[in-house]
Design an enzyme around this catalytic site. Structure first.
Site, short mmCIF file in Angstrom:
data_model
loop_
_atom_site.label_atom_id
_atom_site.label_comp_id
_atom_site.label_asym_id
_atom_site.label_seq_id
_atom_site.Cartn_x
_atom_site.Cartn_y
_atom_site.Cartn_z
N GLU A 1 0.81 -1.22 0.00
CA GLU A 1 0.00 0.00 0.00
C GLU A 1 0.84 1.27 0.00
O GLU A 1 0.80 2.07 0.93
CB GLU A 1 -0.99 -0.02 1.17
CG GLU A 1 -1.95 -1.21 1.05
CD GLU A 1 -2.87 -1.38 2.25
OE1 GLU A 1 -3.21 -0.38 2.90
OE2 GLU A 1 -3.25 -2.53 2.53
N ASN B 1 2.23 -4.26 -3.69
CA ASN B 1 0.86 -4.72 -3.40
C ASN B 1 0.00 -3.50 -3.06
O ASN B 1 0.39 -2.68 -2.24
CB ASN B 1 0.93 -5.68 -2.20
CG ASN B 1 -0.32 -6.49 -1.99
OD1 ASN B 1 -0.90 -7.01 -2.95
ND2 ASN B 1 -0.75 -6.63 -0.74
N HIS C 1 -10.13 -6.56 -1.92
CA HIS C 1 -11.14 -6.58 -0.84
C HIS C 1 -12.38 -5.89 -1.40
O HIS C 1 -12.40 -4.67 -1.55
CB HIS C 1 -10.63 -5.82 0.39
CG HIS C 1 -9.45 -6.46 1.04
ND1 HIS C 1 -9.55 -7.66 1.73
CD2 HIS C 1 -8.15 -6.09 1.12
CE1 HIS C 1 -8.36 -7.99 2.20
NE2 HIS C 1 -7.50 -7.06 1.85
N GLU D 1 -5.48 -10.63 -2.03
CA GLU D 1 -6.20 -10.59 -0.75
C GLU D 1 -7.71 -10.61 -1.00
O GLU D 1 -8.45 -9.75 -0.53
CB GLU D 1 -5.83 -9.33 0.04
CG GLU D 1 -4.34 -9.20 0.30
CD GLU D 1 -3.97 -8.02 1.20
OE1 GLU D 1 -4.85 -7.46 1.86
OE2 GLU D 1 -2.78 -7.67 1.21
N ASP E 1 -11.49 -11.07 -0.80
CA ASP E 1 -12.69 -11.39 -0.03
C ASP E 1 -13.80 -10.48 -0.52
O ASP E 1 -13.54 -9.44 -1.12
CB ASP E 1 -12.51 -11.32 1.50
CG ASP E 1 -11.90 -10.02 2.01
OD1 ASP E 1 -11.92 -9.00 1.30
OD2 ASP E 1 -11.44 -10.01 3.16
O1 9MR Z 1 -6.15 -9.07 8.21
C1 9MR Z 1 -5.13 -8.31 8.82
C2 9MR Z 1 -5.53 -7.92 10.22
O2 9MR Z 1 -5.67 -9.08 11.04
C3 9MR Z 1 -4.49 -6.97 10.83
O3 9MR Z 1 -4.94 -6.49 12.07
C4 9MR Z 1 -4.24 -5.79 9.88
C5 9MR Z 1 -3.12 -4.88 10.38
O4 9MR Z 1 -1.89 -5.54 10.43
O5 9MR Z 1 -3.88 -6.27 8.60
C6 9MR Z 1 -4.88 -7.08 8.01
O6 9MR Z 1 -4.46 -7.47 6.71
C7 9MR Z 1 -4.29 -6.41 5.79
C8 9MR Z 1 -3.13 -6.74 4.91
O7 9MR Z 1 -1.99 -6.99 5.70
C9 9MR Z 1 -2.86 -5.63 3.90
N1 9MR Z 1 -4.05 -5.29 3.15
C10 9MR Z 1 -5.25 -5.04 3.92
C11 9MR Z 1 -5.52 -6.22 4.87
C12 9MR Z 1 -6.82 -6.00 5.62
O8 9MR Z 1 -6.74 -4.86 6.41
#
Ligand code: 9MR
Length: 390
Positions: free
Chosen positions: A163, A205, A241, A269, A271
């Site tokens: 990001e 990403n 997402h 990722e 969903d």
């Molecule tokens: O699913 C992840 C969640 O459990 C964590 O709290 C969060 C922060 O570290 O990250 C979430 O995963 C993210 C991913 O690493 C990057 N893209 C967005 C995902 C959803 O927020």
């Protein structure tokens, strides 16, 4: 007792599916075919975000290995997890996942090396306290060399920077690395990762780039600039997402744009939230159509190598803590039963080897279909035989 019955039912189902999967083609097997077998037949990979802490749930590991041939640590390879204290590395969870992948002939996506956003817990405070550029550079180098080096040959792809753009904007996110090192922190991170494992595929990403618009344009400009600089970037990750319905036509076009630059593309990722609807069955069906459309978009682009879902069972999804319960965004339900989303994902991947002629839904396609059917209706009414019959 009920739990024991349910667990043995899942184990029985897995045994049946393993036998079914061992025979025949997924094109014939229909519901009996796992995601993993469909992906293999389509020449793709299919993965899921997971956490080894869930292995205490006895169905978690077996279902993960049955359905997927790739995994991503949802959190345990992030900086906060791997180096919570400077030079004090912690790999217990990441090692457990990599060992599980190895034992089950799965690949591993590494997620991620650099992701510093104020709203998340991904980067430790001690890193964000460093304001001297040389010191931060040294810390970044140690982190990347240690983590990537440890899993060289075991992790096939890394999200080097996650990001890089503002979530809802077009500018580079002014995270701590940007503030101290400048925009070149991205190129520096890629160079470090490449040196630590020259065989790993290195990804940028990003979220919210499936549709067209200013963010996609900004991301394309960023990637083009990195390529022109000679940065060792090999792939682009579309997170996927879907808080709103996907537009598969636009998604496919966007995947092709990066493929045309010579890059690998992946859905990293995936969903998709249940939409409002009259009843659960129709809501699940809509979700299934969405999974199909996204998977099909990837399947139609040869450079789209892998689809990773963000979790795999609605029993464990980050959406529950982010938005509350009830959105059930994953292909398996809370009891590991296959949902229409599973069917959609599987059939979407199979489109790579058995494409159907029916266009997938999108606002644009709906208009084309409506015009087409209207024209057909007009044509039929004018058909002599029909007129005579009336
Ligand atoms: O699913 C992840 C969640 O459990 C964590 O709290 C969060 C922060 O570290 O990250 C979430 O995963 C993210 C991913 O690493 C990057 N893209 C967005 C995902 C959803 O927020």
């Amino acid at each position: 007792m009920a739990l024991v019955r349910q667990r043995s039912a899942v184990a029985f189902l897995i045994a049946i599916l393993q036998v079914a999967d061992a025979t025949g083609s997924c094109l014939d097997a229909g519901e009996d075919c796992s995601l993993r077998d469909a992906a293999a037949e389509a020449g793709m990979r299919v993965g899921a975000a997971m956490e080894p802490s869930h292995f205490s749930d006895p169905d978690y590991g077996p279902v993960l290995a049955l359905e997927f041939d790739s995994l991503t640590l949802e959190n345990s390879m992030k900086w906060q997890a791997t180096e919570p204290v400077q030079d004090n590395f912690s790999f217990a969870h990441a090692d457990a996942a990599v060992a599980f992948a190895d034992a089950n002939s799965m690949t591993v996506r590494g997620h991620n090396l650099v992701w510093a956003q104020a709203r998340v817990d991904s980067t430790p405070d001690w890193v964000e306290a460093i304001t001297d550029p040389d010191e931060l550079r040294a810390v970044l180098a140690t982190h990347v060399q240690t983590v990537v080096g440890r899993y060289a040959g075991k992790v096939d792809a890394w999200d080097v920077v996650n990001e890089p753009l503002e979530t809802a904007g077009t500018a580079l996110f002014e995270n701590h690395f940007f503030q101290v090192l400048g925009p070149g922190y991205i190129a520096e991170a890629f160079a470090l990762a490449h040196a630590a494992d020259p065989s790993a595929t290195l990804f940028l990403n990003e979220v919210l780039i499936s549709n067209g618009g200013p963010k996609f344009d900004a991301f394309l400009a960023l990637v083009t600039d990195l390529l022109q600089q000679g940065v060792p970037i090999h792939g682009v990750g579309f997170q996927g997402h879907y808080f709103g319905p996907p537009d598969p036509v636009q998604l496919e076009a966007n995947l092709r744009t990066f493929a045309d630059l010579g890059l690998i593309v992946e859905i990293t990722e995936l969903d998709s939230l249940l939409r409002p609807g009259p009843d659960l069955a129709s809501r699940l069906a809509v979700q299934g159509d969405e999974y199909f459309a996204v998977a099909r978009a990837c399947a139609r682009v040869p450079a789209c190598a892998r689809i990773t879902t963000w979790g795999f069972t609605d029993r464990y999804t980050w959406i529950d803590s982010f938005l509350g319960p009830g959105f059930a965004p994953l292909p398996l339900d809370v009891d590991y039963n296959r949902k229409p989303a599973h069917t959609g994902l599987r059939n979407g991947m199979l489109e790579r080897i058995a494409p159907t002629a029916v266009p997938v839904w999108s606002p644009g396609w709906s208009i084309v279909a409506w015009l087409g059917f209207s024209a057909l209706g007009t044509f039929r009414l004018r058909e002599p035989g029909r007129r005579d019959a009336n």
